[in-house]
Motif scaffolding. Structure first.
Motif, short mmCIF file in Angstrom:
data_model
loop_
_atom_site.label_atom_id
_atom_site.label_comp_id
_atom_site.label_asym_id
_atom_site.label_seq_id
_atom_site.Cartn_x
_atom_site.Cartn_y
_atom_site.Cartn_z
N ALA A 126 42.22 35.33 35.78
CA ALA A 126 42.26 35.78 37.17
C ALA A 126 41.37 34.91 38.05
O ALA A 126 41.75 34.55 39.17
CB ALA A 126 41.82 37.24 37.25
N VAL A 129 42.63 30.71 37.37
CA VAL A 129 44.00 30.34 37.71
C VAL A 129 44.41 30.88 39.08
O VAL A 129 44.99 30.17 39.90
CB VAL A 129 44.98 30.83 36.63
CG1 VAL A 129 46.43 30.51 37.01
CG2 VAL A 129 44.64 30.21 35.27
N PHE A 130 44.10 32.15 39.33
CA PHE A 130 44.54 32.79 40.56
C PHE A 130 43.47 32.84 41.65
O PHE A 130 43.73 33.28 42.77
CB PHE A 130 45.04 34.21 40.28
CG PHE A 130 46.22 34.26 39.36
CD1 PHE A 130 47.49 33.97 39.83
CD2 PHE A 130 46.07 34.57 38.02
CE1 PHE A 130 48.58 34.01 38.98
CE2 PHE A 130 47.15 34.63 37.16
CZ PHE A 130 48.42 34.34 37.64
N GLY A 131 42.25 32.40 41.33
CA GLY A 131 41.20 32.36 42.32
C GLY A 131 40.68 33.71 42.76
O GLY A 131 40.12 33.85 43.85
N ILE A 132 40.86 34.74 41.92
CA ILE A 132 40.38 36.09 42.25
C ILE A 132 38.96 36.23 41.73
O ILE A 132 38.73 36.25 40.52
CB ILE A 132 41.29 37.16 41.61
CG1 ILE A 132 42.73 36.99 42.10
CG2 ILE A 132 40.78 38.56 41.94
CD1 ILE A 132 43.72 37.89 41.39
N TYR A 138 40.03 41.54 39.82
CA TYR A 138 40.19 41.25 38.39
C TYR A 138 39.98 42.47 37.50
O TYR A 138 40.11 42.39 36.28
CB TYR A 138 39.30 40.08 37.94
CG TYR A 138 37.80 40.25 38.09
CD1 TYR A 138 37.09 41.17 37.33
CD2 TYR A 138 37.08 39.41 38.93
CE1 TYR A 138 35.71 41.29 37.43
CE2 TYR A 138 35.70 39.51 39.03
CZ TYR A 138 35.03 40.45 38.28
OH TYR A 138 33.65 40.56 38.38
N PHE A 141 43.30 43.01 35.92
CA PHE A 141 43.57 41.96 34.93
C PHE A 141 42.89 42.29 33.61
O PHE A 141 43.46 42.12 32.52
CB PHE A 141 43.08 40.60 35.44
CG PHE A 141 44.02 39.91 36.38
CD1 PHE A 141 44.88 38.93 35.92
CD2 PHE A 141 44.05 40.25 37.72
CE1 PHE A 141 45.76 38.30 36.78
CE2 PHE A 141 44.92 39.62 38.60
CZ PHE A 141 45.78 38.65 38.13
#
Length: 352
Positions: A126, A129-132, A138, A141
């Motif tokens: 998270a 890769v997704f910048g959260i 997260y 996740f």
């Protein structure tokens, strides 16, 4: 030859139907004492911090708040921190008791089935890769990662005769090792992005707002109900699968429900506070030493003693390096390791 009182109590501990005995009365008194200890630590968690607060200030902040900096600190920081410690502690304690009963290994913890590794890997994905980088993002996740890994372990741990506790442990260790390496690799690709989650990686309840706890409470409630539903069948399974099946226990159903409960509890706790070690390992061990092999009592004691240990460790982390703090995950490791070594050497606490 007549049976001793200890023999009678051991037999009563393993049957599915509860029996009122002097031993159960002592356990009830101990449970009340554990509740009193937890209540005292909840109050102490509100009092102790960078600035000590008087109990009257705590009372006013909770029930008659004013535009005061002390009241603000209590309502917006110390109270959420204390509630998070309570919720996470209960989840870690009961999930640890579940995994020890399920695997028949008194030194097992949720990490042995890869639950923590799955949650940690999902959080890493998270962030990297997704910048959260916010816990509200997260959180889900982490819970999803724990559930997916548990499903993998169930699949890999299945044999023609059903799900084997030994095979599940081996599968969990292998999957956890692979995910641990993958997590480290992802972290090294972008160190700057992961600097913001150092506190989560160390295991901490500092700075966790209550709005990350409320959405996960229904999952915890369902998991706790499942845990206490399977506590009786797990007692029978401790005597062996064949004997448990002869008593009418549905082995596959019991294992699936137990794994579902421990996944929700351990995955949710890891999502909120990060990987905190030794709580789910040590507390069920201590509970078993106090009350014997009855899982019903072990679960009840673990649900009270685990948050007590977590809150006590958090309080200790606040005062040891005042005005700085040590994350609770580090404190539990320092406290838990020597205590667990002592307990393991006690014959009564070392077996299921």
């Amino acid at each position: 030859m007549t049976a001793s009182v200890e023999d009678v109590e051991d037999v009563e501990d393993k049957v599915l139907v509860p029996v009122r005995t002097p031993g159960s009365r002592r356990r009830s008194i101990g449970l009340v004492a554990a509740l009193v200890l937890l209540t005292a630590l909840l109050v102490l968690s509100l009092v102790v911090g960078s600035k000590a607060m008087a109990p009257t200030v705590i009372w006013d902040a909770l029930f008659d708040p004013a535009a005061d900096s002390d009241h603000f600190a209590i309502r917006d920081f110390r109270l959420p921190r204390t509630i998070v410690g309570l919720v996470v502690g209960v989840a870690l304690g009961v999930s640890g008791a579940l995994v020890q009963a399920l695997t028949r290994n008194p030194l097992a913890d949720p990490g042995i089935l890869g639950v923590n590794a799955g949650a940690s890997f999902a959080v890493t994905v998270a962030v990297g890769v997704f910048g959260i980088d916010d816990i509200r993002g997260y959180l889900w996740f982490a819970l999803a990662g724990a559930l997916i890994v548990t499903a993998m372990v169930l699949l890999l741990g299945s044999t023609r005769r059903g799900r084997s506790p030994v095979m599940m442990v081996l599968a969990g260790v292998c999957v956890g090792a692979v995910l641990g390496g993958a997590t480290s690799a992802l972290t090294l690709t972008d160190p700057d992005a992961f600097d913001r989650m150092r506190s989560w990686e160390a295991g901490s309840i500092l700075g966790r707002p209550l709005d990350v706890v409320w959405p996960i409470l229904p999952f915890f409630a369902v998991a706790l109900v499942l845990a206490f539903v399977v506590s009786g069948p797990l007692n029978a399974m401790a005597l062996g699968d064949e004997l448990a099946a002869a008593q009418g226990v549905r082995l596959g159903r019991t294992r699936v429900l137990a794994i579902a409960a421990l996944t929700l509890l351990a995955g949710g706790a890891t999502a909120v506070a990060g990987p905190i070690g030794f709580v789910g390992l040590m507390v069920p061990h201590v509970s078993r030493w106090i009350v014997g092999p009855d899982q019903r009592w072990i679960f009840a004691y673990s649900a009270l003693l685990a948050p007590s240990l977590l809150l006590a460790s958090d309080i200790l982390g606040r005062v040891v390096m005042h005005p700085g703090e040590i994350p609770v995950g580090i404190v539990t490791a320092f406290v838990g390791a020597p205590v667990l070594i002592v307990l393991v050497r006690r014959r009564k606490a070392s077996g299921l």
